[in-house]
Motif scaffolding. Structure first.
Motif, PDB file in Angstrom:
ATOM      1  N   THR A   3       0.872  -1.263  -0.194  1.00 58.69           N
ATOM      2  CA  THR A   3      -0.160   0.166   0.056  1.00 58.69           C
ATOM      3  C   THR A   3       0.850   1.176  -0.105  1.00 58.69           C
ATOM      4  O   THR A   3       1.808   1.393   0.980  1.00 58.69           O
ATOM      5  CB  THR A   3      -0.923  -0.157   1.055  1.00 58.69           C
ATOM      6  OG1 THR A   3      -1.840  -1.016   1.220  1.00 58.69           O
ATOM      7  CG2 THR A   3      -1.795   1.358   1.469  1.00 58.69           C
ATOM      8  N   THR A   4       0.430   2.246  -1.015  1.00 53.13           N
ATOM      9  CA  THR A   4       1.518   3.325  -0.969  1.00 53.13           C
ATOM     10  C   THR A   4       0.477   4.669  -0.636  1.00 53.13           C
ATOM     11  O   THR A   4      -0.599   4.648  -1.371  1.00 53.13           O
ATOM     12  CB  THR A   4       2.035   3.583  -2.390  1.00 53.13           C
ATOM     13  OG1 THR A   4       2.912   2.595  -2.516  1.00 53.13           O
ATOM     14  CG2 THR A   4       2.872   5.069  -2.447  1.00 53.13           C
ATOM     15  N   ASN A   5       0.615   5.437   0.336  1.00 53.40           N
ATOM     16  CA  ASN A   5      -0.201   6.475   0.382  1.00 53.40           C
ATOM     17  C   ASN A   5       0.113   7.476  -0.613  1.00 53.40           C
ATOM     18  O   ASN A   5       1.202   8.126  -0.525  1.00 53.40           O
ATOM     19  CB  ASN A   5      -0.041   6.923   2.077  1.00 53.40           C
ATOM     20  CG  ASN A   5      -1.091   8.070   2.268  1.00 53.40           C
ATOM     21  OD1 ASN A   5      -1.847   8.574   1.444  1.00 53.40           O
ATOM     22  ND2 ASN A   5      -1.084   8.476   3.620  1.00 53.40           N
ATOM     23  N   ASP A   8      -0.080  11.561   1.665  1.00 55.22           N
ATOM     24  CA  ASP A   8       0.543  11.724   2.762  1.00 55.22           C
ATOM     25  C   ASP A   8       1.064  13.215   2.837  1.00 55.22           C
ATOM     26  O   ASP A   8       0.980  13.678   3.978  1.00 55.22           O
ATOM     27  CB  ASP A   8       1.720  11.017   3.327  1.00 55.22           C
ATOM     28  CG  ASP A   8       2.534  10.590   2.287  1.00 55.22           C
ATOM     29  OD1 ASP A   8       2.453  11.449   1.165  1.00 55.22           O
ATOM     30  OD2 ASP A   8       3.633  10.142   2.513  1.00 55.22           O
ATOM     31  N   PRO A  14      -3.952   6.499   4.523  1.00 54.06           N
ATOM     32  CA  PRO A  14      -4.175   5.745   3.187  1.00 54.06           C
ATOM     33  C   PRO A  14      -5.492   5.156   3.291  1.00 54.06           C
ATOM     34  O   PRO A  14      -6.000   4.889   4.351  1.00 54.06           O
ATOM     35  CB  PRO A  14      -2.907   4.462   3.193  1.00 54.06           C
ATOM     36  CG  PRO A  14      -2.772   4.514   4.794  1.00 54.06           C
ATOM     37  CD  PRO A  14      -2.798   6.029   5.333  1.00 54.06           C
ATOM     38  N   ASP A  16      -8.268   2.293   2.722  1.00 48.94           N
ATOM     39  CA  ASP A  16      -8.406   0.897   3.095  1.00 48.94           C
ATOM     40  C   ASP A  16      -8.719   0.009   1.856  1.00 48.94           C
ATOM     41  O   ASP A  16     -10.192   0.209   1.558  1.00 48.94           O
ATOM     42  CB  ASP A  16      -9.242   0.714   4.224  1.00 48.94           C
ATOM     43  CG  ASP A  16      -9.387  -0.845   4.839  1.00 48.94           C
ATOM     44  OD1 ASP A  16      -8.205  -1.714   4.478  1.00 48.94           O
ATOM     45  OD2 ASP A  16     -10.463  -1.236   5.454  1.00 48.94           O
ATOM     46  N   GLY A 171      -8.342  11.344   0.367  1.00 47.66           N
ATOM     47  CA  GLY A 171      -7.296  10.527   0.308  1.00 47.66           C
ATOM     48  C   GLY A 171      -6.982   9.969  -1.018  1.00 47.66           C
ATOM     49  O   GLY A 171      -7.832   9.960  -1.957  1.00 47.66           O
ATOM     50  N   THR A 173      -4.645   6.545  -2.658  1.00 46.86           N
ATOM     51  CA  THR A 173      -3.813   5.388  -2.373  1.00 46.86           C
ATOM     52  C   THR A 173      -3.615   4.548  -3.562  1.00 46.86           C
ATOM     53  O   THR A 173      -4.456   4.307  -4.410  1.00 46.86           O
ATOM     54  CB  THR A 173      -4.338   4.317  -1.213  1.00 46.86           C
ATOM     55  OG1 THR A 173      -4.631   5.239   0.010  1.00 46.86           O
ATOM     56  CG2 THR A 173      -3.613   3.438  -0.827  1.00 46.86           C
ATOM     57  N   ARG A 174      -2.499   3.787  -3.757  1.00 45.62           N
ATOM     58  CA  ARG A 174      -2.257   2.802  -4.581  1.00 45.62           C
ATOM     59  C   ARG A 174      -1.898   1.467  -3.944  1.00 45.62           C
ATOM     60  O   ARG A 174      -1.002   1.537  -3.018  1.00 45.62           O
ATOM     61  CB  ARG A 174      -0.796   3.295  -5.437  1.00 45.62           C
ATOM     62  CG  ARG A 174      -0.534   2.109  -6.601  1.00 45.62           C
ATOM     63  CD  ARG A 174       0.785   2.674  -7.098  1.00 45.62           C
ATOM     64  NE  ARG A 174       1.333   1.626  -7.870  1.00 45.62           N
ATOM     65  CZ  ARG A 174       1.212   1.257  -9.258  1.00 45.62           C
ATOM     66  NH1 ARG A 174       0.377   2.289  -9.871  1.00 45.62           N
ATOM     67  NH2 ARG A 174       1.709   0.365  -9.833  1.00 45.62           N
ATOM     68  N   TRP A 175      -2.307   0.478  -4.568  1.00 47.53           N
ATOM     69  CA  TRP A 175      -2.117  -0.837  -4.146  1.00 47.53           C
ATOM     70  C   TRP A 175      -1.274  -1.662  -5.052  1.00 47.53           C
ATOM     71  O   TRP A 175      -1.851  -1.751  -6.439  1.00 47.53           O
ATOM     72  CB  TRP A 175      -3.243  -1.486  -3.663  1.00 47.53           C
ATOM     73  CG  TRP A 175      -3.917  -0.957  -2.613  1.00 47.53           C
ATOM     74  CD1 TRP A 175      -3.896  -1.072  -1.390  1.00 47.53           C
ATOM     75  CD2 TRP A 175      -4.973  -0.061  -2.609  1.00 47.53           C
ATOM     76  NE1 TRP A 175      -4.997  -0.245  -0.699  1.00 47.53           N
ATOM     77  CE2 TRP A 175      -5.618   0.251  -1.583  1.00 47.53           C
ATOM     78  CE3 TRP A 175      -5.893   0.632  -3.887  1.00 47.53           C
ATOM     79  CZ2 TRP A 175      -6.606   1.430  -1.274  1.00 47.53           C
ATOM     80  CZ3 TRP A 175      -6.677   1.542  -3.744  1.00 47.53           C
ATOM     81  CH2 TRP A 175      -7.148   1.812  -2.418  1.00 47.53           C
TER      82      TRP A 175
END
Length: 177
Positions: A3-5, A8, A14, A16, A171, A173-175
Motif C-alpha cells: 500500500t502506498t499513500n 500523505d 491511506p 483501506d 485520500g 492510495t495505490r495498491w
C-alpha cells in the motif's frame, strides 16, 4: 499487497482496500439515472497493435474479487486483448474514483460463464444467457460496442489499483498486488 499513500502530503491516511472492495461488492448501477451523478460507467483501456491506447465504455461486473466484462472476439477490444492481455479499467463511484491495471483472461469454463450470465441478468438487468457452446453468451441485445453474438467473458486480474476518495476526509492510495 503493498500500500502506498498518495496523499500523505496532505496528512491524510491511506485508504483501506477492504473498504474499496466492500463498496464494489455493494454493486454499481450502470443504467442511466442509476448511480454516479447519473450512472457509473466503467472504462476499459486496451493496447492497439501500435501500442496506442484504445479506451471504450463497457458494462463491467464485480464478482469474486475481480472485474468481469463481455465482448465479441472480433471487436477492437477483443482483438487487442487476444493479442496483448494487458489492460486498465476505471470506474467512478459515489465515494471514490478507481483505476486498476492488470491482465484480461478469456474465460471458457461453462460454470463460470453461467454464473456471470446469471449475475448480469439478475443484477445488471441484461437478460443474457449461455449460448449453445456453453462458453459464451447470447441475448436479444447488447451494447453496440460489444459486436455481434456470441459474446465472450473476460476476467481482469489486477496487478495494481489506485483510488481517490471523493468524500471527506479524502485520500489517495495505490495498491500493488
Amino acid at each position: 499487497m503493498t500500500t502506498t499513500n498518495l496523499a500523505d502530503l496532505y496528512d491524510l491516511a491511506p485508504l483501506d482496500w477492504a473498504r474499496v472492495t466492500a463498496r464494489l461488492d455493494a454493486g454499481f448501477e450502470q443504467a442511466p439515472g442509476g448511480g454516479g451523478p447519473d450512472r457509473h460507467t466503467c472504462w476499459l483501456t486496451t493496447l492497439n497493435a501500435d501500442g496506442s491506447p484504445h479506451v471504450t465504455g463497457i458494462g463491467a461486473l464485480w464478482a469474486e474479487g475481480s472485474f468481469w466484462f463481455e465482448t465479441g472476439l472480433t471487436t477492437r477490444k477483443g482483438r487487442n486483448l487476444l493479442r496483448d492481455p494487458r489492460c486498465a479499467l476505471s470506474l467512478a463511484t459515489d465515494v471514490f474514483d478507481l483505476s486498476l491495471g492488470g491482465t484480461a483472461t478469456l474465460v471458457t469454463d461453462p460454470d463460470v460463464v453461467a454464473a456471470r450470465a446469471a449475475e448480469w441478468s439478475a443484477d445488471g438487468g441484461w437478460p443474457c444467457r449461455v449460448d449453445e457452446s456453453g462458453t459464451a453468451l447470447t441475448a436479444e441485445f447488447s451494447a453496440p460496442s460489444a459486436g455481434s453474438p456470441p459474446w465472450h467473458v473476460f476476467r481482469i486480474d489486477a496487478r495494481s489499483a489506485a483510488a481517490v476518495e471523493t468524500v471527506e476526509p479524502g485520500g489517495a492510495t495505490r495498491w500493488d498486488f
